[in-house]
Design a protein around this motif. Structure first.
Motif, PDB file in Angstrom:
ATOM      1  N   GLU A   1       0.823  -1.207   0.000  1.00  0.00           N
ATOM      2  CA  GLU A   1       0.000   0.000   0.000  1.00  0.00           C
ATOM      3  C   GLU A   1       0.861   1.262   0.000  1.00  0.00           C
ATOM      4  N   VAL A   2       0.287   2.328  -0.473  1.00  0.00           N
ATOM      5  CA  VAL A   2       0.890   3.656  -0.367  1.00  0.00           C
ATOM      6  C   VAL A   2       0.351   4.246   0.929  1.00  0.00           C
ATOM      7  N   LYS A   3       1.203   4.393   1.921  1.00  0.00           N
ATOM      8  CA  LYS A   3       0.741   4.739   3.269  1.00  0.00           C
ATOM      9  C   LYS A   3       0.072   6.105   3.354  1.00  0.00           C
ATOM     10  N   MET A   4       0.396   7.009   2.446  1.00  0.00           N
ATOM     11  CA  MET A   4      -0.258   8.320   2.472  1.00  0.00           C
ATOM     12  C   MET A   4      -1.718   8.216   2.010  1.00  0.00           C
ATOM     13  N   VAL A   5      -2.022   7.196   1.238  1.00  0.00           N
ATOM     14  CA  VAL A   5      -3.359   7.047   0.679  1.00  0.00           C
ATOM     15  C   VAL A   5      -4.180   6.029   1.465  1.00  0.00           C
ATOM     16  N   MET A   6      -3.548   4.890   1.738  1.00  0.00           N
ATOM     17  CA  MET A   6      -4.282   3.788   2.362  1.00  0.00           C
ATOM     18  C   MET A   6      -3.299   2.978   3.203  1.00  0.00           C
ATOM     19  N   TYR A   7      -3.664   2.680   4.424  1.00  0.00           N
ATOM     20  CA  TYR A   7      -2.791   1.871   5.271  1.00  0.00           C
ATOM     21  C   TYR A   7      -3.531   0.607   5.668  1.00  0.00           C
ATOM     22  N   ASN A   8      -3.099  -0.523   5.095  1.00  0.00           N
ATOM     23  CA  ASN A   8      -3.763  -1.784   5.418  1.00  0.00           C
ATOM     24  C   ASN A   8      -2.790  -2.830   5.937  1.00  0.00           C
ATOM     25  N   ASP A   9      -1.611  -2.397   6.355  1.00  0.00           N
ATOM     26  CA  ASP A   9      -0.632  -3.232   7.050  1.00  0.00           C
ATOM     27  C   ASP A   9      -0.234  -4.488   6.270  1.00  0.00           C
ATOM     28  N   SER A  10       0.197  -4.299   5.035  1.00  0.00           N
ATOM     29  CA  SER A  10       0.657  -5.435   4.243  1.00  0.00           C
ATOM     30  C   SER A  10       1.893  -6.084   4.871  1.00  0.00           C
ATOM     31  N   GLU A  11       2.640  -5.338   5.671  1.00  0.00           N
ATOM     32  CA  GLU A  11       3.813  -5.902   6.352  1.00  0.00           C
ATOM     33  C   GLU A  11       3.385  -6.974   7.351  1.00  0.00           C
ATOM     34  N   HIS A  12       2.268  -6.765   8.049  1.00  0.00           N
ATOM     35  CA  HIS A  12       1.754  -7.778   8.973  1.00  0.00           C
ATOM     36  C   HIS A  12       1.424  -9.062   8.216  1.00  0.00           C
ATOM     37  N   THR A  13       0.765  -8.928   7.086  1.00  0.00           N
ATOM     38  CA  THR A  13       0.424 -10.097   6.271  1.00  0.00           C
ATOM     39  C   THR A  13       1.678 -10.813   5.824  1.00  0.00           C
ATOM     40  N   LYS A  14       2.670 -10.068   5.383  1.00  0.00           N
ATOM     41  CA  LYS A  14       3.933 -10.650   4.919  1.00  0.00           C
ATOM     42  C   LYS A  14       4.610 -11.455   6.046  1.00  0.00           C
ATOM     43  N   LYS A  15       4.676 -10.881   7.218  1.00  0.00           N
ATOM     44  CA  LYS A  15       5.324 -11.558   8.344  1.00  0.00           C
ATOM     45  C   LYS A  15       4.515 -12.757   8.830  1.00  0.00           C
ATOM     46  N   ALA A  16       3.207 -12.628   8.861  1.00  0.00           N
ATOM     47  CA  ALA A  16       2.363 -13.697   9.391  1.00  0.00           C
ATOM     48  C   ALA A  16       2.322 -14.920   8.470  1.00  0.00           C
ATOM     49  N   LEU A  17       2.379 -14.678   7.170  1.00  0.00           N
ATOM     50  CA  LEU A  17       2.300 -15.794   6.239  1.00  0.00           C
ATOM     51  C   LEU A  17       3.683 -16.275   5.846  1.00  0.00           C
TER      52      LEU A  17
END
Length: 70
Positions: free
Chosen positions: A54-70
């Motif tokens: 995601e582009v954090k200035m526009v939308m923050y949906n925590d793709s880093e959490h998904t990356k780490k969890a999976l």
């Protein structure tokens, strides 16, 4: 659960904790996405996941959490 060779998932927001079967009695359900993918991967099925960053200035949906969890 019936995949035998490959699973492909593409998403802009993917929660590893989402339950794939309802109703859910607890947050440790055997039907959580991360647990289901783990079981089929351990059975030899190749799992491919693309989560758009995601582009954090526009939308923050925590793709880093998904990356780490999976």
């Amino acid at each position: 659960m019936q995949a035998r060779k490959e699973v492909f998932i593409t998403d802009c927001w993917l929660s590893p904790e989402i339950a794939l079967k309802r109703p859910v009695a607890d947050c440790e359900s055997e039907f959580r996405l991360d647990k289901v993918l783990g079981r089929i991967a351990n059975a030899g099925v190749k799992v491919y996941i693309i989560v758009y960053h995601e582009v954090k200035m526009v939308m923050y949906n925590d793709s880093e959490h998904t990356k780490k969890a999976l």
